[in-house]
Design an enzyme around this catalytic site. Sequence first.
Site, PDB file in Angstrom:
ATOM      1  N   GLU A   7     -68.081  13.213 -24.017  1.00 29.19           N
ATOM      2  CA  GLU A   7     -68.055  14.303 -23.046  1.00 29.19           C
ATOM      3  C   GLU A   7     -66.631  14.747 -22.728  1.00 29.19           C
ATOM      4  OE1 GLU A   7     -69.971  11.591 -22.812  1.00 29.19           O
ATOM      5  OE2 GLU A   7     -72.002  12.398 -22.834  1.00 29.19           O
ATOM      6  N   ARG A  40     -68.328  12.300 -16.756  1.00 28.44           N
ATOM      7  CA  ARG A  40     -67.370  11.698 -17.686  1.00 28.44           C
ATOM      8  C   ARG A  40     -66.162  12.598 -17.948  1.00 28.44           C
ATOM      9  NH1 ARG A  40     -69.432   7.293 -20.905  1.00 28.44           N
ATOM     10  NH2 ARG A  40     -69.926   5.951 -19.155  1.00 28.44           N
ATOM     11  N   LYS A 100     -84.318   2.507 -36.939  1.00 28.66           N
ATOM     12  CA  LYS A 100     -84.789   2.955 -35.631  1.00 28.66           C
ATOM     13  C   LYS A 100     -86.300   3.216 -35.717  1.00 28.66           C
ATOM     14  CE  LYS A 100     -83.143   5.956 -31.959  1.00 28.66           C
ATOM     15  NZ  LYS A 100     -81.995   6.661 -31.425  1.00 28.66           N
TER      16      LYS A 100
HETATM   17  C1  LIG Z   1     -72.320   9.236 -21.572  1.00 24.69           C
HETATM   18  C2  LIG Z   1     -73.681   9.465 -22.158  1.00 24.69           C
HETATM   19  N1  LIG Z   1     -73.917  10.553 -22.914  1.00 24.69           N
HETATM   20  C3  LIG Z   1     -75.144  10.760 -23.457  1.00 24.69           C
HETATM   21  C4  LIG Z   1     -76.152   9.857 -23.248  1.00 24.69           C
HETATM   22  C5  LIG Z   1     -77.558  10.125 -23.782  1.00 24.69           C
HETATM   23  N2  LIG Z   1     -77.936   9.115 -24.780  1.00 24.69           N
HETATM   24  C6  LIG Z   1     -78.718   8.063 -24.477  1.00 24.69           C
HETATM   25  S1  LIG Z   1     -78.988   7.058 -25.770  1.00 24.69           S
HETATM   26  C7  LIG Z   1     -78.095   8.053 -26.778  1.00 24.69           C
HETATM   27  C8  LIG Z   1     -77.966   7.711 -28.228  1.00 24.69           C
HETATM   28  C9  LIG Z   1     -77.399   6.362 -28.431  1.00 24.69           C
HETATM   29  O1  LIG Z   1     -77.320   6.132 -29.795  1.00 24.69           O
HETATM   30  P1  LIG Z   1     -77.000   4.686 -30.319  1.00 24.69           P
HETATM   31  O2  LIG Z   1     -75.925   4.093 -29.514  1.00 24.69           O
HETATM   32  O3  LIG Z   1     -76.759   4.779 -31.777  1.00 24.69           O
HETATM   33  O4  LIG Z   1     -78.319   3.871 -30.009  1.00 24.69           O
HETATM   34  P2  LIG Z   1     -79.766   3.982 -30.701  1.00 24.69           P
HETATM   35  O5  LIG Z   1     -80.630   4.713 -29.731  1.00 24.69           O
HETATM   36  O6  LIG Z   1     -79.633   4.678 -32.010  1.00 24.69           O
HETATM   37  O7  LIG Z   1     -80.218   2.591 -30.858  1.00 24.69           O
HETATM   38  C10 LIG Z   1     -77.576   9.144 -26.101  1.00 24.69           C
HETATM   39  C11 LIG Z   1     -76.760  10.223 -26.692  1.00 24.69           C
HETATM   40  C12 LIG Z   1     -75.861   8.746 -22.439  1.00 24.69           C
HETATM   41  N3  LIG Z   1     -76.797   7.843 -22.150  1.00 24.69           N
HETATM   42  N4  LIG Z   1     -74.637   8.561 -21.932  1.00 24.69           N
END
Ligand SMILES: Cc1ncc(C[n+]2csc(CCOP(=O)(O)OP(=O)(O)O)c2C)c(N)n1
Length: 634
Positions: A361, A389, A282
């Site tokens: 959630e 959710r 990342k």
């Molecule tokens: C239902 C929901 N909960 C929380 C989030 C907030 N959120 C956005 S990106 C993210 C992390 C995603 O991690 P990953 O899938 O590993 O992708 P990366 O950013 O590491 O590439 C979170 C928790 C969201 N977008 N949707």
Amino acid sequence: MSPLLDKINSPTDLKRLTLPELKQLAAEIRQELVAVVSANGGHLASNLGVVELAIALHRVFDSPRDKIIWDVGHQSYVHKLLTGRKERFATLRQYGGLSGFTCRSESEHDPFGAGHASTSISAALGMAIARDLSGDDYRVVAVIGDGAITGGMALEALNQAGHVGSRLIVVLNDNGMSISPTVGALAKLLSRVRLDPRYSQAKEVSKRLITRLPLGDRLWQVSQRVQSRVKGFVMPTMVWEELGFTYMGPFDGHNIHELEVALAQARDYHRRPTFVHVVSTKGKGYLPAEGDAVYFHGVPPKDSTAREIPTYSEVFARTVLRLARECPRLVAITPAMPEGNYLSIVEAEFPQRVFDVGICEQHAVTFAAGLATQGFIPIVAIYSTFLQRGFDQLIHDVCLQDLPVVFALDRSGIVGDDGKTHQGTLDISYLTLIPNLIVSAPKDENELQHLLYTAVKSEHPMAIRYPRSAGLGVQLDKELHNIPIGKGEILRRGKDVAIIAIGSMVATAVEAAQELASSGIEATVVNARYVKPLDSELIIDLASRIKHVVTVEENALSGGFGSSVTSLLQKSGINDVQIKSIGIPDEFVGQGSQAILRAEYGLDARGIMQQVLDMLPSRDSVSSHPGSFKETMK
Ligand SMILES: Cc1ncc(C[n+]2csc(CCOP(=O)(O)OP(=O)(O)O)c2C)c(N)n1
């Protein structure tokens, strides 16, 4: 200077480039990402980490005929740059500009809109089955992070996909990070691959096998052979294989050639759904982001002013910390947002009593319900938009059983640049319809502390909604006290109009009232504090004396605070009052700064003042007051 990127107008242009050119293109893309996201704000580290993956996907697959679905969509910027949106990229996340997520109306290359996590595999499976039923043959690819794959929906979709066996490619972009480090047993399993030194050896074996085996058989055999050749190294392929997928990987997420070979194999494989495991870094290629991927997950826009006043989120977390010190049965839960809601400061002192449950959630809500049955007091810190959710869990698991769970709804109301998928403008509507749930919103950060204290003592489910912003800079009381449930307060008295506001709109209503006063209109302003139960005594008393009532809320009008007040007056037989409800009409609120959007919906002081003036009977009678609105409106 981006000579190669400038020439990419569609994925077809990408297919003409040589490997050295692709590497240069990747560098140009990174420069563009850093430049635009540093200015506009957005998800920098996640996008820097998928540059090579996005390039490889668009060289191997034929978008838009083949469907590439980015989970969450926060990492789709590179995809946007490669699919004809480069010219508009500087408008990213701005009012009227490109969305920071995927969006069907924005491009034919976005087959599915997103913003909330863990939807990609379900959507991809739906498309794959639709393709099969229609006798078509395009490919469907879901790209999902190791954070998002822990979400319940993703696991439910894998379960069905493995069962039906439809041709579908799931690419896991595994960087070990959600916003914070990914948590959970699945994350541990994946990190075994990433951290084990034998991983590099396994990678080499899988690379050799993929190129040597005859087409068609390659995927099927690779994972088994890798396992047998790398002695003592148990690859975590079994999980995916047992779920009905053919596992491939792990592959280096920054090696375009290796990714292309792997993805082409998956593309041409017909027997089962495939699971392509890609390991990436990342923030790759930009040292500050590689060094602090948590901060660079979502960076603020350049022009955001430095803050001296603490945010509502900070005051919330500090209050939780105080309460946790006093009450050993208090626990806090966050679905993957310990930084955003500041619970990390509570976790630092009480690691046993703060639970990051992952992007889950629904589970967070029912997990809290379970804790509450055993005498604990759980505080679920959750963004307004993400609690959507957990709607049935809130009804069925918490409120129906009247369990004392506290819901701290951060980012309620208009959130700004994240746009339609993230606005917290529905919560009053979906919360107030649930029996047993107390619904509140503080007028400032000091009241937030007291409402939290009240909620923890209430012995019932209670929600507190607060905005994404700095507080008002008011003094924080040292002692916390109970705010009687269902009791509002009158902040200002005036005979012409009663403005009843909730939460973030109270201060704005006071401002509007001050401006109205200079036009000769005397407004009463009420801080409602509670949407449910309403302070019916106060509201009925006001409405019996003041015949113009205005409600103001940063929420949908449909089912909102205004509609609760209206129905209270109706039920009370008060029919001679003119009511105007100010809030958000029946539409999804787009992206833009909070200030722009509030002004657009008449939710700033000027907008409220104007709407009050519009409802008052005769401007002539008003203009007879000294400093009439006509003068001030000139
Ligand atoms: C239902 C929901 N909960 C929380 C989030 C907030 N959120 C956005 S990106 C993210 C992390 C995603 O991690 P990953 O899938 O590993 O992708 P990366 O950013 O590491 O590439 C979170 C928790 C969201 N977008 N949707």
